[in-house]
Design an enzyme around this catalytic site. Structure first.
Site, PDB file in Angstrom:
ATOM      1  N   HIS A   1       9.162 -11.274  -4.188  1.00  0.00           N
ATOM      2  CA  HIS A   1       7.858 -11.706  -4.680  1.00  0.00           C
ATOM      3  C   HIS A   1       7.065 -10.569  -5.300  1.00  0.00           C
ATOM      4  O   HIS A   1       6.037 -10.803  -5.935  1.00  0.00           O
ATOM      5  CB  HIS A   1       7.047 -12.357  -3.553  1.00  0.00           C
TER       6      HIS A   1
ATOM      7  N   HIS B   1       0.733  -6.591  -8.329  1.00  0.00           N
ATOM      8  CA  HIS B   1       0.517  -8.017  -8.579  1.00  0.00           C
ATOM      9  C   HIS B   1       0.063  -8.207 -10.024  1.00  0.00           C
ATOM     10  O   HIS B   1      -0.774  -7.441 -10.519  1.00  0.00           O
ATOM     11  CB  HIS B   1      -0.564  -8.578  -7.652  1.00  0.00           C
TER      12      HIS B   1
ATOM     13  N   THR C   1      -2.828 -10.646   1.210  1.00  0.00           N
ATOM     14  CA  THR C   1      -2.914 -11.669   0.163  1.00  0.00           C
ATOM     15  C   THR C   1      -1.627 -12.465   0.004  1.00  0.00           C
ATOM     16  O   THR C   1      -1.489 -13.241  -0.933  1.00  0.00           O
ATOM     17  CB  THR C   1      -3.299 -11.034  -1.185  1.00  0.00           C
TER      18      THR C   1
END
Length: 268
Positions: free
Chosen positions: A101, A129, A211
């Protein structure tokens, strides 16, 4: 921004959070592995709005009242004219790891620390991210770097650095070959100096959460106000390296629930 909003109460709340350890549930400093069935795609059965229903250990993703990320709005912060932290970083051996991810640079030896209110937080890893998770006055950016630190008591503090498209980022430039080669194996990238992550000392600070699942709360967030630049090639390399479906890996902004956000304006 109200320069007079400097009261004892916000600091009392902050120290209460500092007094409780954070229990991290999964590998890689708290975030669940990418093989767990969650995604960042909204309005899906395993998207961000459903994370708390996928695994009982993740229920706080839905029920928590101090979740991250949030929008940082200048008009609703407490202005602090004081030193936010003390940072002492140094080069150390590191590896690039594809967590599916996201892409993570993990230091294998002591890379230094930052100190917040006499508590030391050791730098352990950083990851990226895209687009940014935190927003400032409603504005989202192209990339966000998270520098993850942990204390001896198990508490977590994170520095978030925002990026917009422009000149290449110096730190990413030095790691780019490793990011492109990482696949499913760790890539040894030798000595990596965290001081190459450039940022200024005007920061937003608040108490939030991880998060990604398990969304553990009690994280001390420090978001740098000044936005750095990153090249399209660098963002593309990060997107290409992660698993399919995680090219966009930003959790949506969460409800602030009346939390205090402190803004530190210092020249440290």
């Amino acid at each position: 921004m109200d320069p007079n909003t400097k009261t004892i109460f916000p600091f009392a709340v902050f120290f209460i959070y500092l007094s409780f350890p954070i229990i991290l549930h999964a590998h890689s400093h708290g975030e669940a592995g990418h093989k767990m069935l969650y995604t960042y795609k909204q309005k899906t059965d395993n998207g961000p709005a459903e994370w708390g229903k996928i695994n009982p250990d993740w229920k706080v993703c839905n029920t928590g009242k101090i979740q991250s990320p949030i929008d940082l709005t200048n008009e609703r912060v407490s202005l602090i004219h004081d030193q936010a932290w003390k940072r002492e970083y140094k080069p150390a051996p590191a590896v690039i790891i594809n967590r599916g991810h996201d892409i993570m640079a993990s230091w294998k030896e002591d890379a230094g620390k930052m100190t917040i209110h006499q508590t030391d937080y050791k730098l352990v890893q950083c990851h990226w991210h895209s687009p940014s998770e935190h927003t400032i006055n409603g504005t989202s950016y192209d990339l966000e770097l998270h520098m993850v630190h942990t204390s001896a008591e198990g508490k977590t503090a994170v520095i978030g650095v925002l990026y917009k498209l422009g000149e290449p980022d110096e730190f990413l430039t030095k790691l780019l070959n490793g990011i492109k080669e990482v696949k499913k194996n760790e890539i040894n990238v030798g000595l990596v100096d965290p001081r190459d992550i450039r940022f200024h000392t005007k920061i937003y600070r608040y108490i939030g959460s991880l998060t990604a699942p398990p969304c553990t709360e009690g994280v001390i967030w420090n978001i740098v106000k000044r936005v750095n630049t990153v090249s399209m090639e660098q963002i593309a390399a990060l997107k290409e390296a992660v698993d399919d479906g995680f090219e966009t890996n930003a959790r949506p902004v969460q409800d602030r629930h009346g939390r205090t956000v402190w803004f530190y304006d210092q020249n440290a």
